[in-house]
Design an enzyme around this catalytic site. Structure first.
Site, mmCIF file in Angstrom:
data_model
loop_
_atom_site.group_PDB
_atom_site.id
_atom_site.type_symbol
_atom_site.label_atom_id
_atom_site.label_comp_id
_atom_site.label_asym_id
_atom_site.label_seq_id
_atom_site.Cartn_x
_atom_site.Cartn_y
_atom_site.Cartn_z
ATOM 1 N N GLN A 1 72.080 65.712 52.494
ATOM 2 C CA GLN A 1 72.370 64.358 52.045
ATOM 3 C C GLN A 1 72.227 64.224 50.529
ATOM 4 O O GLN A 1 71.180 64.572 49.978
ATOM 5 C CB GLN A 1 71.372 63.404 52.730
ATOM 6 C CG GLN A 1 71.635 61.946 52.468
ATOM 7 C CD GLN A 1 70.464 61.081 52.904
ATOM 8 O OE1 GLN A 1 69.309 61.453 52.711
ATOM 9 N NE2 GLN A 1 70.756 59.938 53.494
ATOM 10 N N GLY A 2 73.278 63.761 49.881
ATOM 11 C CA GLY A 2 73.228 63.585 48.428
ATOM 12 C C GLY A 2 73.205 62.110 48.055
ATOM 13 O O GLY A 2 74.203 61.545 47.613
ATOM 14 N N TYR A 3 72.077 61.486 48.277
ATOM 15 C CA TYR A 3 71.933 60.061 47.949
ATOM 16 C C TYR A 3 71.061 59.891 46.707
ATOM 17 O O TYR A 3 71.486 59.398 45.689
ATOM 18 C CB TYR A 3 71.262 59.302 49.105
ATOM 19 C CG TYR A 3 72.179 58.880 50.232
ATOM 20 C CD1 TYR A 3 73.424 59.449 50.420
ATOM 21 C CD2 TYR A 3 71.770 57.885 51.119
ATOM 22 C CE1 TYR A 3 74.250 59.049 51.466
ATOM 23 C CE2 TYR A 3 72.592 57.483 52.163
ATOM 24 C CZ TYR A 3 73.826 58.065 52.333
ATOM 25 O OH TYR A 3 74.613 57.663 53.366
ATOM 26 N N SER A 4 69.785 60.276 46.844
ATOM 27 C CA SER A 4 68.789 60.006 45.800
ATOM 28 C C SER A 4 69.103 60.718 44.507
ATOM 29 O O SER A 4 69.640 61.821 44.506
ATOM 30 C CB SER A 4 67.401 60.468 46.257
ATOM 31 O OG SER A 4 67.022 59.785 47.402
ATOM 32 N N GLU B 1 70.639 51.413 63.766
ATOM 33 C CA GLU B 1 69.417 51.371 64.585
ATOM 34 C C GLU B 1 68.687 52.728 64.607
ATOM 35 O O GLU B 1 69.264 53.757 64.914
ATOM 36 C CB GLU B 1 69.856 50.959 65.993
ATOM 37 C CG GLU B 1 68.847 51.139 67.055
ATOM 38 C CD GLU B 1 69.580 51.679 68.279
ATOM 39 O OE1 GLU B 1 69.046 52.587 68.900
ATOM 40 O OE2 GLU B 1 70.695 51.176 68.569
ATOM 41 N N SER C 1 60.328 53.002 50.517
ATOM 42 C CA SER C 1 58.863 53.078 50.523
ATOM 43 C C SER C 1 58.269 51.906 51.289
ATOM 44 O O SER C 1 58.928 50.903 51.535
ATOM 45 C CB SER C 1 58.342 53.060 49.092
ATOM 46 O OG SER C 1 58.556 51.772 48.542
ATOM 47 N N ASN C 2 57.020 52.042 51.673
ATOM 48 C CA ASN C 2 56.361 50.941 52.378
ATOM 49 C C ASN C 2 56.332 49.663 51.533
ATOM 50 O O ASN C 2 56.334 48.564 52.081
ATOM 51 C CB ASN C 2 54.936 51.355 52.767
ATOM 52 C CG ASN C 2 54.932 52.229 54.019
ATOM 53 O OD1 ASN C 2 56.002 52.640 54.497
ATOM 54 N ND2 ASN C 2 53.761 52.498 54.551
ATOM 55 N N GLU C 3 56.350 49.817 50.221
ATOM 56 C CA GLU C 3 56.398 48.636 49.354
ATOM 57 C C GLU C 3 57.750 47.939 49.510
ATOM 58 O O GLU C 3 57.809 46.710 49.586
ATOM 59 C CB GLU C 3 56.158 49.044 47.894
ATOM 60 C CG GLU C 3 54.711 49.442 47.580
ATOM 61 C CD GLU C 3 54.301 50.780 48.180
ATOM 62 O OE1 GLU C 3 55.176 51.661 48.355
ATOM 63 O OE2 GLU C 3 53.110 50.954 48.512
#
Lengths: 337, 396, 337, 396
Positions: B126-129, B244, B381-383
């Site tokens: 996957q090339g996202y980030s 989902e 992230s959880n944030e």
């Protein structure tokens, strides 16, 4: 009441910090007096008090240094207790590297009962979690002798000694040591072991304090410079408030280290109550600070390349040295009863 | 209310169990149980066994050869796999690219790529980030400029999981610079063998080579590798992100982790008694088990709701936050449980003997603890998740 | 698998919620079927399952109601177990208010050993923490009879019964009951006490869930409307993230309540393991939610006048009913061994 | 480093101890130990004893008849008082108004008010907070309009602690509406007997009447009651807020609370053994004691630093946050310790018998727990303090 370090200690801390930033090697540390600071004048050094230990190890922790200074103080201290001024002199000069081999598999954090035994000038058994043994010139080995625990000097290169060494979570190395009738020189009974371990536990806590300061500084720096959605992430209030809590817990740990340093020379029950209080609190703080530093950094903190990974592993290791959070909590409760 | 599976679901679960029991190689399961890294051959073998049994495309629509599993079935499959310590299905092709192609790809793309995903011929990554983007995915800078019947791609992707094994990468690239950052993004399929692509390993804090940087220098990509329409890639990416995700809470992993933690606690001795009998340790363990019992039901409520047509919304984020914390607490307790054996830090990338001197159960506990700090960071992230939750409930 | 309540339960919950908003009195609750929902058809009701209890008490907790419904289910259930269909009918009709007097001073959360004793048609002893006894028509009193615990029906107005009543933290009242040869009608052995207490603990947890939902709704409303430094305080990210955690823990508590409701009819060890798991988690959640609701509100939440004070006291009381967080944690560990 | 008091400090502590031992009435100390509310007569009696012994004005400058205590001395006095369960000095006159008058008041104001503060002739209360302002103090709306040689004051103050006992109130009022909210604020001294003042009780969550609303309707205040200059009241208020507060961590209260908690834990029985021996309870208690040991030193470091001329800065905020949480944890543990006895909720304002049926140590534990939720809210909430801390360390 005075919460300032003496001029001498401040100077030592400052020059140690600068030297470590320049990448001081072992000889440079010895030259600076880092090893001498761990021993009293009677022992041939110029320190040896709780606050000497505290200032030295805070700087080592801040720099993430893995030099075997703790080992020099711990095993060297036992040599001093055995009246071996000749060896202590070499330890302070940095020409003799020593480390303690006491724990054994299955003891977890307890000090005994050990099973390694001594007989006719040799020791036989298995020692665990011996830190920085691979570069050491001598091991100080505990062994049973007529039912009592005595200490022996062993050359790790002699026949009958084998080391299985791996990198250690806190930096440096850690070894399992197998002793099969290894030639051993008797030093005396291990009567001061707990005293020296109390000092070593202070060293671990002070080291953690320094490492926490570094983790905090790196995180603050990252929060100031790293941008997301167009603003420095340090502008996000949720992170700010968590950072405030991190800063508070570091001050709590600093206070706990001061408490232990100030009570290190007290009688054993008082001293050990402080050892356990400080170790418990420091382990909790180190855990929080490392987890929060990683989380607030995000992905980059997960990489080996980024310097925080060393520091956070060092902080996670705190809990595993000389008794973890729960072990010290139980001991504190016993000693408070 | 009925907390029990239906007869059909029980039958499905039994079939999955029996498949796992007969088809999962013992050595791979042991690696899973001990959290040791898998080789590419391990992944490939398991991929082909899953495919043969029809489990790989379980949640694909029937028209693409899938079984159209319900959310509950997906959950059962994921949980049973985790409990059996089976490798997770490498998601990039099967679970991430395939749904996008099925929804937005051309007939040619579907016909060509989908079978190759199942067969294992293509290993996608996957090339996202991108570096410096973090959870702000839309700020991506990798550019694709159209020149004739090719795009010329330049830029850098990061956190590319298992990219070292991949022969294909699906990328979000910038094809337009006007409007909001979300506009002007396109979804490209790229062959990893194309000249100008360089994969550099990133070693993680536990010493493992799991993710990579992927560099693109004047990489020529045929225009037919564009999925959907130019500049509309963000829509497809979001489709994936909101698609989902039954496994988001990681309940299966948590359950397997708790089981192995209990085994450790029975084996490790403290003061001559099993650690499990130490009241402080027992309290930590019990609190986690109690939380997991609730978490499992929370997860099932959401899964069952998805089958009933409820959009998960903030629940997915709640599951992500609480599920990741719970898994991390289990890893943390395993680290505590092994006591001083946490200190020897053995990893594939660091020097020294790779053999951990302690008991088997201690060999990977520290590494797993360190590695799983990631699960509260990646995938939003959880944030970021807490932001989504409050937006939903506060409406401010 | 199905996580939807039946149509009947949803309708009961809806009409109960609306009635409570309109300030339903005891007769109205009985009329609505709230009491009948706590008993099985065999017992003369139309519910009596875990999920019946869960829906009823979630609404009572949401409304902060202090009607003695829990007492009707608990003491009334024991009457049903004793085969007293005549009395149960009156309980369901709302014409007989009953409450259980079992605990005694010094037992803390344990169920025994009790010291109240029965002899020749009377009971003598002291009972603690008897909820809503002051308006009750009958007490169900446990007492020792030939070494076994039996249950007795006592009229609180009879000679030999004295009540010391105070307001209760959770709303309603709580009494110390002194029994001095109080006339008592024997009901039978207390064999189903633990079963009925399991259901009552579920009731407390479901009640807490409803109260948590109210605390959350009030806090969200306050965060949306209250402005500080010119913006709604709900815009402050630190509060947003804490609110997200509050919302998550409420969903965890909801899941725990579902678990217990679904396992209430299981065999005792499984059931009680779920009782303790759910009570432990719910107590933790209730504590967090109440403390956070107060803190995020600020000063206004400290005032008796503001409705949150009732709700937060109710939430703090959760930990003190039928065993606290640690008591249930210890029990969960025992039952999991 | 030296963790011990100097000889002088030890002598001072011994003197304070001996004063407390001989002068603190036993009944007042018992009320303090059991956290029962004090009457006005209790406060007045203690005030006069402190004044006679010269302790009341301990930290006042010598030129105003004070002893110019060092921060360490103040700390010693506060800690010893808390340990002896002495009432705190009601701070509004002695510790809040007096420093402002000494720094900014006129000679006439100093000569008139300061002796009356010491004698107890005046009981001051504080008119700062307003409804809807919270930690945003500067948004205050109470207006004072100059008419001849009077100000006409209209508005409302709230959270006025012990205002029911006061005959005077010092107020922040708005005299100007231009510029920033901090500008245009003045500092007024008002007689509570002036027509147009109404005091309404606020009952707190623990049922106690401790704070009040104060309403001002066309209240005439002589212009000579203005402290300093018109529109510069914010400066004086800030002077007070940043005025060194040795007691901010509440270490003395925490220490006294922990002592009484330990007594409860030895008395309460669980399974035939003292609660103190229950491992879960013991763990909670020990963690708190360990934290308090560190907190006490953290506090002393700041106190000693103040004597050495260091401005406390973010440390005050850290002490406030951590100190309030620690005290609340002690209160919380006391609530847990009394077990089911936490349920009878007896308070002066609620109906029913005021006698708590449980053991003496249980009588007020729940009320104290509830009441002390305030300490993380008032005086700048912990959220505001965290903002100050991050501003100091982040510099963003």
């Amino acid at each position: 009441m005075d919460f300032n370090h003496t001029e001498e200690r401040r100077m030592l801390a400052d020059s140690l910090r600068r030297s470590l930033e320049r990448g001081a090697d072992w000889a440079a540390l010895a030259e600076l007096g880092v090893l001498g600071a761990l021993f009293t004048e009677d022992e041939g050094g110029f320190g040896g008090q709780g606050f000497d230990i505290a200032v030295v190890f805070e700087e080592l922790g801040r720099a993430g240094a893995s030099a075997p200074v703790l080992e020099a103080g711990l095993a060297g201290g036992l040599l001093a207790d055995a009246g071996r001024a000749d060896l202590v002199e070499q330890v302070i000069a940095g020409t003799l590297k020593v480390t303690l081999a006491h724990s054994e598999p299955g003891l977890r954090y307890d000090l005994g009962p050990i099973t390694t035994s001594a007989a006719s000038g040799t020791v036989t058994g298995r020692k665990s979690f011996v830190t920085n043994a691979d570069g050491a010139d001598r091991l100080v080995v505990s062994a049973l002798e007529d039912g009592a625990v005595a200490l022996f000097l062993v050359d790790p290169k002699s026949e009958g000694v084998s080391l299985h060494t791996t990198p250690a979570l806190m930096g440096g190395t850690i070894s399992e040591v197998t002793l099969d009738r290894a030639p051993a020189e008797r030093l005396g009974l291990a009567e001061t072991l707990e005293t020296r371990l109390a000092a070593a536990t202070l060293a671990v806590c002070a080291d953690a304090l320094g490492a926490m300061e570094t983790a905090k500084a790196m995180t603050l720096d990252y929060l100031r410079t790293r941008k997301q959605f167009g603003v420095p992430i340090g502008k996000f209030q949720a992170l700010q408030h968590r950072m405030a809590d991190v800063a508070i817990e570091i001050e709590m740990a600093r206070s706990a280290v001061i408490n232990l340093a100030g009570h290190l020379s007290d009688a054993a029950p008082t001293r050990d109550r402080h050892v356990s209080a400080t170790k418990n609190l420091t382990a909790r703080a180190a855990h929080l600070v490392a987890e929060e530093a990683i989380q607030m950094h995000g992905g980059i903190a997960m990489t080996e390349e980024y310097a925080l990974s060393d520091i956070s592993r060092r902080l996670f290791a705190v809990d595993h040295r000389f008794g973890d959070e729960d072990w010290h909590l139980a001991r504190f409760i016993r000693l408070s009863a | 209310m009925d907390l029990n599976y239906t007869e059909e679901e029980v039958a499905f679960r039994d079939a999955v169990r029996s498949f796992l029991k007969t088809q999962l190689p013992e050595e791979i399961a042991r690696k899973g149980a001990e959290a040791r890294p898998l080789t590419k051959a391990d992944y490939d073998l398991w991929h082909s066994r899953l495919n043969e049994a029809g489990y790989l495309a379980g949640s694909w629509p029937k028209k693409f050869g899938g079984a159209e599993w319900s959310a509950v079935q997906k959950h059962i499959f994921e949980e049973e796999s985790a409990l059996a310590h089976a490798p997770r299905i490498v998601p990039f092709g099967v679970a991430m690219l395939a749904p996008v192609l099925q929804a937005f790809g051309s007939k040619e793309q579907q016909d060509y790529y989908l079978p190759r995903i199942l067969s294992g011929e293509d290993w996608w990554c996957q090339g996202y980030s991108e570096p410096g983007a973090g959870s702000d995915l839309a700020s991506l800078k990798t550019r694709a400029v159209r020149e004739g019947d090719h795009y010329i791609v330049n830029g850098q992707k990061t956190w590319t999981t298992l990219g070292q094994y991949a022969n294909k990468i699906f990328c979000l690239v910038r094809t337009g610079t006007e409007g909001k950052p979300q506009e002007g993004i396109s979804f490209l399929l790229i062959d990893m063998d194309t000249p100008g692509i360089e994969v550099r390993p990133i070693i993680l804090i536990d010493g493992v080579h799991e993710v990579n940087e992927v560099w693109f220098t004047d990489v020529k990509v045929p225009v037919e590798n564009l999925v959907g329409k130019e500049n509309e890639g963000w829509t497809y990416a979001k489709y994936l992100l909101t698609h989902e995700r039954t496994g988001i809470a990681g309940v299966g992993f948590a359950t397997a982790g708790l089981q192995s933690l209990k085994r450790i606690a029975k084996t490790e001795m403290q003061n001559g008694r099993p650690l499990a009998e130490d009241p402080f340790f027992a309290a930590r363990l019990a609190r986690i088990e109690i939380d997991l019992m609730a978490m499992a039901t929370f997860n099932l409520r959401t899964v069952a709701g998805a089958d009933a047509g409820k959009a998960p919304g903030a629940e997915s984020s709640m599951l992500k936050v609480r599920g990741s914390i719970l898994r991390q607490q289990i890893n943390d307790l395993a680290r505590r449980a092994i006591g001083p054996w946490a200190q020897p830090f053995v990893s594939e990338q660091l020097e020294g003997n790779l053999y951990h001197p302690g008991p088997d159960h201690a060999a990977r506990a520290t590494n797993t603890y360190l590695n799983n700090r990631k699960i509260s960071i990646y995938g939003g992230s959880n944030e970021v998740q807490r932001g989504i939750i409050t937006k939903a409930i506060l409406g401010l």
